[in-house]
Motif scaffolding. Structure first.
Motif, PDB file in Angstrom:
ATOM      1  N   LYS A   1       1.978   1.920  -3.498  1.00 11.57           N
ATOM      2  CA  LYS A   1       0.827   2.250  -4.344  1.00 11.57           C
ATOM      3  C   LYS A   1       0.325   3.657  -4.047  1.00 11.57           C
ATOM      4  O   LYS A   1      -0.139   4.356  -4.955  1.00 11.57           O
ATOM      5  CB  LYS A   1      -0.281   1.224  -4.141  1.00 11.57           C
ATOM      6  N   ARG A   2       0.407   4.079  -2.789  1.00 12.25           N
ATOM      7  CA  ARG A   2       0.017   5.451  -2.453  1.00 12.25           C
ATOM      8  C   ARG A   2       0.952   6.448  -3.130  1.00 12.25           C
ATOM      9  O   ARG A   2       0.513   7.497  -3.608  1.00 12.25           O
ATOM     10  CB  ARG A   2       0.013   5.665  -0.935  1.00 12.25           C
TER      11      ARG A   2
ATOM     12  N   ALA B   1      -3.840   2.649  -9.161  1.00 13.81           N
ATOM     13  CA  ALA B   1      -2.910   1.865  -8.341  1.00 13.81           C
ATOM     14  C   ALA B   1      -3.593   0.692  -7.635  1.00 13.81           C
ATOM     15  O   ALA B   1      -2.918  -0.158  -7.064  1.00 13.81           O
ATOM     16  CB  ALA B   1      -2.239   2.775  -7.317  1.00 13.81           C
TER      17      ALA B   1
ATOM     18  N   ASN C   1      -5.812  -2.291  -0.309  1.00 13.15           N
ATOM     19  CA  ASN C   1      -5.873  -2.822  -1.665  1.00 13.15           C
ATOM     20  C   ASN C   1      -7.339  -3.093  -1.964  1.00 13.15           C
ATOM     21  O   ASN C   1      -8.060  -3.626  -1.112  1.00 13.15           O
ATOM     22  CB  ASN C   1      -5.060  -4.114  -1.780  1.00 13.15           C
TER      23      ASN C   1
ATOM     24  N   LEU D   1       2.628   5.949  -5.979  1.00 15.95           N
ATOM     25  CA  LEU D   1       2.258   5.938  -7.398  1.00 15.95           C
ATOM     26  C   LEU D   1       0.986   6.758  -7.618  1.00 15.95           C
ATOM     27  O   LEU D   1       0.915   7.575  -8.543  1.00 15.95           O
ATOM     28  CB  LEU D   1       2.051   4.500  -7.891  1.00 15.95           C
ATOM     29  N   ALA D   2      -0.003   6.564  -6.763  1.00 14.55           N
ATOM     30  CA  ALA D   2      -1.256   7.315  -6.880  1.00 14.55           C
ATOM     31  C   ALA D   2      -1.011   8.809  -6.720  1.00 14.55           C
ATOM     32  O   ALA D   2      -1.573   9.625  -7.461  1.00 14.55           O
ATOM     33  CB  ALA D   2      -2.255   6.826  -5.834  1.00 14.55           C
TER      34      ALA D   2
ATOM     35  N   VAL E   1       0.813  -1.222   0.000  1.00 18.69           N
ATOM     36  CA  VAL E   1       0.000   0.000   0.000  1.00 18.69           C
ATOM     37  C   VAL E   1       0.851   1.279   0.000  1.00 18.69           C
ATOM     38  O   VAL E   1       0.541   2.207  -0.752  1.00 18.69           O
ATOM     39  CB  VAL E   1      -1.034  -0.014   1.154  1.00 18.69           C
TER      40      VAL E   1
ATOM     41  N   ILE F   1      -5.927   0.875  -5.045  1.00 19.13           N
ATOM     42  CA  ILE F   1      -6.201   1.065  -3.619  1.00 19.13           C
ATOM     43  C   ILE F   1      -7.401   1.972  -3.433  1.00 19.13           C
ATOM     44  O   ILE F   1      -7.833   2.646  -4.377  1.00 19.13           O
ATOM     45  CB  ILE F   1      -4.977   1.643  -2.867  1.00 19.13           C
TER      46      ILE F   1
END
Length: 147
Positions: free
Chosen positions: A20-21, A79, A140, A23-24, A17, A81
């Protein structure tokens, strides 16, 4: 946090996570800047004179509306999430606004952002400072099977 997945028994909801955060955040920042550039052009470049206010306003509106309409910004959706409230429900508009305000305050005060990142990297639920204060969590997304 009764209705949120337990990180000890369902770690798959929290795996990866923080990355991914990030990337977001990159995707959302690019989208917000594109919206700001478009706004500057549409205002015959008058928007350039109030650039910081323009960026803050568009960022707040973008993040609040996207979080309220699906519990994730477009970057978060890409991403994989989403942000969930303490009861496991999607964010309502008030929660989305509060989460966005907390994010913007932490971005404005670097030490708060550093604390938030450290919390995301070390906590069992990968929550940032705003998440801890509001009881929200980034997860996720659950896979949806189409039969």
């Amino acid at each position: 946090m009764i209705n949120l997945p337990d990180p000890d028994f369902q770690p798959q909801f929290y795996e990866g996570v923080p990355g991914k955060r990030l990337l977001a955040w990159i995707i959302d920042t690019i989208l917000i800047l594109l919206l700001c550039v478009i706004t500057v052009v549409l205002t015959a470049f008058v928007g350039a004179f109030v650039w910081p206010i323009l960026v803050a306003t568009i960022s707040f509106v973008y993040r609040t509306l996207t979080l309220a309409s699906g519990s994730a910004t477009w970057g978060m959706r890409f991403a994989g999430i989403e942000i969930r409230a303490a009861d496991g429900a999607a964010l309502d508009p008030l929660q989305a606004g509060a989460h966005t305000l907390g994010y913007m305050v932490s971005m404005a005060i670097p030490i708060l952002q550093i604390i938030s990142v450290v919390m995301m990297l070390t906590g069992a639920r990968k929550q940032g400072l705003t998440d801890m204060v509001l009881g929200t969590v980034a997860l996720n997304r659950r896979a949806v099977l189409h039969v």
